[in-house]
Motif scaffolding. Structure first.
Motif, PDB file in Angstrom:
ATOM      1  N   LEU A   1       0.824  -1.324  -0.224  1.00 24.31           N
ATOM      2  CA  LEU A   1       0.517   0.135   0.026  1.00 24.31           C
ATOM      3  C   LEU A   1       0.629   1.264  -0.240  1.00 24.31           C
ATOM      4  O   LEU A   1       0.516   2.270  -1.074  1.00 24.31           O
TER       5      LEU A   1
ATOM      6  N   THR B   1       1.941   2.003  -3.805  1.00 26.96           N
ATOM      7  CA  THR B   1       0.483   2.505  -4.146  1.00 26.96           C
ATOM      8  C   THR B   1       0.037   3.968  -4.125  1.00 26.96           C
ATOM      9  O   THR B   1       0.003   4.709  -4.903  1.00 26.96           O
TER      10      THR B   1
ATOM     11  N   LEU C   1      -3.283   1.478  -8.694  1.00 26.51           N
ATOM     12  CA  LEU C   1      -3.271  -0.384  -8.577  1.00 26.51           C
ATOM     13  C   LEU C   1      -2.863  -1.156  -9.854  1.00 26.51           C
ATOM     14  O   LEU C   1      -2.970  -2.214  -9.564  1.00 26.51           O
TER      15      LEU C   1
ATOM     16  N   PHE D   1      -6.357  -6.794  -3.361  1.00 32.30           N
ATOM     17  CA  PHE D   1      -5.519  -5.918  -4.100  1.00 32.30           C
ATOM     18  C   PHE D   1      -4.210  -6.762  -4.444  1.00 32.30           C
ATOM     19  O   PHE D   1      -3.186  -6.891  -5.373  1.00 32.30           O
ATOM     20  N   PHE D   2      -3.253  -6.903  -3.309  1.00 34.01           N
ATOM     21  CA  PHE D   2      -2.520  -7.281  -3.540  1.00 34.01           C
ATOM     22  C   PHE D   2      -2.090  -8.811  -3.342  1.00 34.01           C
ATOM     23  O   PHE D   2      -0.629  -9.157  -2.917  1.00 34.01           O
TER      24      PHE D   2
ATOM     25  N   ASP E   1       2.201  -6.543  -5.758  1.00 31.64           N
ATOM     26  CA  ASP E   1       0.846  -4.839  -6.329  1.00 31.64           C
ATOM     27  C   ASP E   1       1.493  -5.109  -7.949  1.00 31.64           C
ATOM     28  O   ASP E   1       2.385  -5.363  -8.696  1.00 31.64           O
TER      29      ASP E   1
END
Length: 301
Positions: A34, A37, A153, A211-212, A216
């Motif tokens: 994060l 990102t 993202l 998301f990850f 990522d």
């Protein structure tokens, strides 16, 4: 009807062994992803916010991700006198993974004032609810933030992240359970001569895992129209243009025997190439204009 004997499974029902399943990413790994990102999103926001701020890019900074629980985060929102605000619940992907976004009502009213030609000052007494103009401004910010976060993202296509619901008070929205661990980000927007304001976001760990979970992804490419040579800053770039009037070949012996006063017959081509950076961009014919040698273009690529 009662069976004569008990039903017995033909074989043992399969059970997954947790030791054989690949472990998911640790919370520290999700926070690190994060962080990377958020750095990309910070750069994205600077350009995107320029359209709301008169065309000038602000200086956008992001704090390090803060780990907390939702109840503590909500309490800090109330203690920060943000009863007038725009709290938006976003959904990401097909599963609508939850993301919380927040912008203070005072900041919204300052942006509205600038849109209508004001100096960007909110009223001393804030209203209980945002006016219609404020709601429209929030919609612009929501769409911008969803698109920029999706790009940071590496999401494919538009609409990967969507605003689902908005409330003026965080308790009315209740996006997460009180004891749910979350990771919060704050993006500070700074402009010379103006009071700073911020955009905040909060992510639960299940959203970060979605998301990850596979690492990522690189940021998605953003389609930009080709740059126009008539637009700044390209229009003012000076380029060397050359017209090749004569191009002859002589043997080394003839070049070695050259003397002062010697006349070399040279043919002038009917189609003179005009070049920039070694690349031919046009052809023309040799002529004169105001007692000066000139080339009239007959064909351009």
């Amino acid at each position: 009807m009662k069976p004569e004997r008990e039903f017995v499974a033909e074989r043992v029902v399969a059970r997954h062994c947790t030791q054989l399943l690949p472990p998911g990413p640790a919370q520290s790994e999700l926070v690190s992803a994060l962080t990377r990102t958020s750095e990309r999103l910070t750069r994205e926001l600077a350009g995107a916010l320029a359209t709301l701020l008169g065309g000038e890019e602000p200086n956008v900074e992001c704090n390090r991700p803060e780990r907390t629980v939702y109840s503590d985060y909500a309490t800090m929102q109330v203690m920060g006198h943000r009863n007038l605000g725009a709290y938006t619940l976003y959904g990401a992907g097909p599963a609508n993974n939850r993301i919380l976004g927040m912008i203070a009502g005072e900041a919204v009213l300052r942006l509205v004032d600038r849109t209508f030609g004001g100096t960007g000052v909110a009223p001393a007494q804030l209203p209980r609810e945002l006016p219609l103009s404020g709601e429209l401004m929030v919609q612009k910010i929501e769409a911008m933030l969803a698109a920029r976060l999706g790009a940071a993202l590496g999401a494919d296509g538009t609409g990967a992240i969507r605003p689902l619901r908005r409330e003026g008070h965080i308790d009315h929205l209740a996006p997460f359970a009180n004891d749910e661990p979350i990771v919060a980000l704050e993006f500070s927007v700074n402009e010379p001569g103006r009071a700073p304001w911020s955009i905040e976001m909060a992510f639960p760990y299940d959203t970060l895992a979605a998301f990850f979970g596979n690492g990522d992804r690189p940021p998605a490419g953003i389609d930009h129209p080709p740059a126009s040579p008539m637009a700044q800053p390209f229009a003012q770039v000076p380029l060397m243009v050359s017209a090749v009037l004569v191009d002859i070949r002589l043997p080394l012996a003839a070049i070695s025997a050259l003397e002062v006063g010697q006349i070399l017959p040279v043919p002038v081509a009917r189609a003179v190439p005009v070049r920039v950076g070694g690349q031919t961009i046009a052809h023309g014919t040799v002529g004169a204009l105001d007692d000066r040698l000139a080339v009239q273009l007959t064909h351009a690529f």
